[in-house]
Every structure is written in structure tokens, then in C-alpha cells.
Design a protein around this motif. Structure first.
Motif, short mmCIF file in Angstrom:
data_model
loop_
_atom_site.label_atom_id
_atom_site.label_comp_id
_atom_site.label_asym_id
_atom_site.label_seq_id
_atom_site.Cartn_x
_atom_site.Cartn_y
_atom_site.Cartn_z
N MET A 1 0.86 -1.15 0.00
CA MET A 1 0.00 0.00 0.00
C MET A 1 0.91 1.22 0.00
O MET A 1 1.86 1.28 0.77
N VAL A 2 0.60 2.16 -0.85
CA VAL A 2 1.43 3.35 -0.97
C VAL A 2 0.66 4.55 -0.43
O VAL A 2 -0.50 4.77 -0.79
N LEU A 3 1.32 5.31 0.43
CA LEU A 3 0.74 6.50 1.02
C LEU A 3 1.58 7.69 0.58
O LEU A 3 2.80 7.71 0.78
N ALA A 4 0.95 8.69 -0.06
CA ALA A 4 1.66 9.89 -0.49
C ALA A 4 2.11 10.66 0.75
O ALA A 4 1.35 10.80 1.71
N SER A 5 3.33 11.16 0.70
CA SER A 5 3.91 11.76 1.89
C SER A 5 4.76 12.96 1.55
O SER A 5 5.59 12.90 0.65
N ALA A 6 4.58 14.05 2.30
CA ALA A 6 5.42 15.23 2.12
C ALA A 6 6.84 14.96 2.64
O ALA A 6 7.81 15.48 2.09
N GLN A 7 6.95 14.15 3.69
CA GLN A 7 8.24 13.79 4.28
C GLN A 7 8.18 12.31 4.66
O GLN A 7 7.76 11.96 5.76
N PRO A 8 8.56 11.42 3.75
CA PRO A 8 8.41 9.98 3.98
C PRO A 8 9.03 9.47 5.28
O PRO A 8 8.42 8.67 5.99
N ASN A 26 15.80 -5.30 5.39
CA ASN A 26 16.60 -4.97 4.21
C ASN A 26 15.94 -3.94 3.31
O ASN A 26 16.21 -3.90 2.12
N SER A 27 15.09 -3.10 3.87
CA SER A 27 14.35 -2.13 3.08
C SER A 27 15.18 -0.87 2.85
O SER A 27 15.69 -0.27 3.79
N ALA A 28 15.30 -0.47 1.59
CA ALA A 28 15.97 0.77 1.25
C ALA A 28 14.98 1.93 1.18
O ALA A 28 15.36 3.06 0.98
N HIS A 29 13.69 1.62 1.32
CA HIS A 29 12.64 2.63 1.22
C HIS A 29 12.03 2.89 2.58
O HIS A 29 12.25 2.16 3.53
N ASP A 30 11.26 3.96 2.65
CA ASP A 30 10.49 4.23 3.86
C ASP A 30 9.25 3.35 3.81
O ASP A 30 8.25 3.70 3.18
N GLN A 31 9.36 2.19 4.43
CA GLN A 31 8.29 1.20 4.45
C GLN A 31 8.10 0.70 5.87
O GLN A 31 9.02 0.73 6.68
N LEU A 32 6.90 0.20 6.12
CA LEU A 32 6.59 -0.46 7.39
C LEU A 32 5.89 -1.77 7.10
O LEU A 32 5.20 -1.91 6.09
N ALA A 45 5.62 7.28 -0.19
CA ALA A 45 6.16 7.82 -1.43
C ALA A 45 6.07 9.34 -1.40
O ALA A 45 5.03 9.91 -1.05
N ALA A 46 7.17 9.99 -1.77
CA ALA A 46 7.18 11.45 -1.81
C ALA A 46 6.11 11.94 -2.78
O ALA A 46 6.03 11.46 -3.91
N GLU A 47 5.29 12.85 -2.32
CA GLU A 47 4.22 13.35 -3.18
C GLU A 47 4.75 14.46 -4.08
O GLU A 47 5.63 15.22 -3.70
N SER A 48 4.21 14.52 -5.28
CA SER A 48 4.68 15.49 -6.26
C SER A 48 4.12 16.88 -6.00
O SER A 48 4.70 17.87 -6.42
N TRP A 58 -8.63 7.04 -0.54
CA TRP A 58 -8.70 5.93 0.40
C TRP A 58 -8.00 6.37 1.68
O TRP A 58 -7.26 7.35 1.68
N HIS A 59 -8.26 5.64 2.75
CA HIS A 59 -7.60 5.98 4.01
C HIS A 59 -7.42 4.72 4.86
O HIS A 59 -8.05 3.70 4.60
N LEU A 60 -6.59 4.84 5.85
CA LEU A 60 -6.34 3.74 6.77
C LEU A 60 -7.22 3.88 7.99
O LEU A 60 -7.60 4.99 8.38
N ASP A 61 -7.55 2.76 8.60
CA ASP A 61 -8.27 2.73 9.87
C ASP A 61 -7.38 2.05 10.90
O ASP A 61 -6.68 1.09 10.59
N ILE A 62 -7.43 2.55 12.11
CA ILE A 62 -6.74 1.94 13.24
C ILE A 62 -7.80 1.55 14.25
O ILE A 62 -8.65 2.37 14.61
N ARG A 63 -7.77 0.29 14.69
CA ARG A 63 -8.73 -0.15 15.72
C ARG A 63 -7.99 -0.24 17.04
O ARG A 63 -6.94 -0.85 17.15
N LEU A 64 -8.56 0.38 18.06
CA LEU A 64 -7.99 0.33 19.40
C LEU A 64 -8.11 -1.08 19.98
O LEU A 64 -9.07 -1.80 19.68
#
Length: 111
Positions: A1-8, A26-32, A45-48, A58-64
Motif C-alpha cells: 500500500m502506498v501512502l503519499a507523503s510530504a516527508q516519507p 533490508n528495506s531501502a525505502h520508507d516502508q513499514l 512515497a514522496a508526493e509530487s 482511500w484511508h487507513l483505519d486503526i482499531r484500538l
């Protein structure tokens, strides 16, 4: 899943704090990824260009977890650069936020 980010890097830290997910070894990217190593990765991913006023596609949900206090998590979100939104949707059983880059997400109560 890719999330656009101003500061990854910053956003990866924000989401790692909220979810407990970790950077793959072994990730060279900003991944979790979930600490189990299974399931999808969340890549930042850095947003343009900055996000506009329109709602995210789309958006993510977090369940407590049971016993987790939504007010405590709201404080953590604010300390890490996120903010709560107050949409005019009436009474909701969840809370709506934006991460530091403006990506919307919801925090749901436990079952």
C-alpha cells in the motif's frame, strides 16, 4: 500500500508509533510492515504536490485494543504532528484524523 507523503521518513515514524509496525530489515525505502513479517507493507512515497482540499481516495483505519483510551491516542497523534478533524457527518462511533502530510485516517473503538 502506498501512502503519499510530504516527508516519507517523518511519516514512517508517525505510523510506526501508531501501529507498532516496523521497517523491514533490508528495506531501502520508507516502508513499514507488521512485526510478524506477514501481510502488506505500507510504503511512503514522496508526493509530487501538496494535497488539495478534496477528500482522500482511500484511508487507513486503526482499531484500538480493548482497554485502550482514545484520548491518550489522540494526545500521541497531536504530539507526533497529526490533527483531529471534525467533519460535519453527525455523531460517529470513530474519530477522524490527518497524519502530518494530510492523509486521513480513522481511529475505531475496540469490539
Amino acid at each position: 500500500m502506498v501512502l503519499a507523503s510530504a516527508q516519507p521518513g517523518r511519516d514512517a515514524e508517525f505510523w510506526a508509533c501508531l501501529t507498532g509496525w516496523k521497517r523491514p530489515a533490508n528495506s531501502a525505502h520508507d516502508q513499514l510492515r507488521h512485526p510478524s513479517g506477514r501481510g502488506p507493507t505500507l510504503e511512503f512515497a514522496a508526493e509530487s504536490q501538496p494535497k488539495g482540499e478534496q477528500k482522500n481516495r482511500w484511508h487507513l483505519d486503526i482499531r484500538l485494543d480493548p482497554g485502550e483510551d482514545p484520548a491518550v491516542l489522540a494526545g500521541v497523534i497531536g504530539q507526533k504532528g497529526g490533527r483531529e478533524l471534525h467533519p460535519d457527518w453527525g455523531e460517529l462511533p470513530w474519530r477522524v484524523y490527518q497524519d502530518p502530510s494530510g492523509n486521513e485516517f480513522c481511529v475505531l473503538t475496540s469490539h
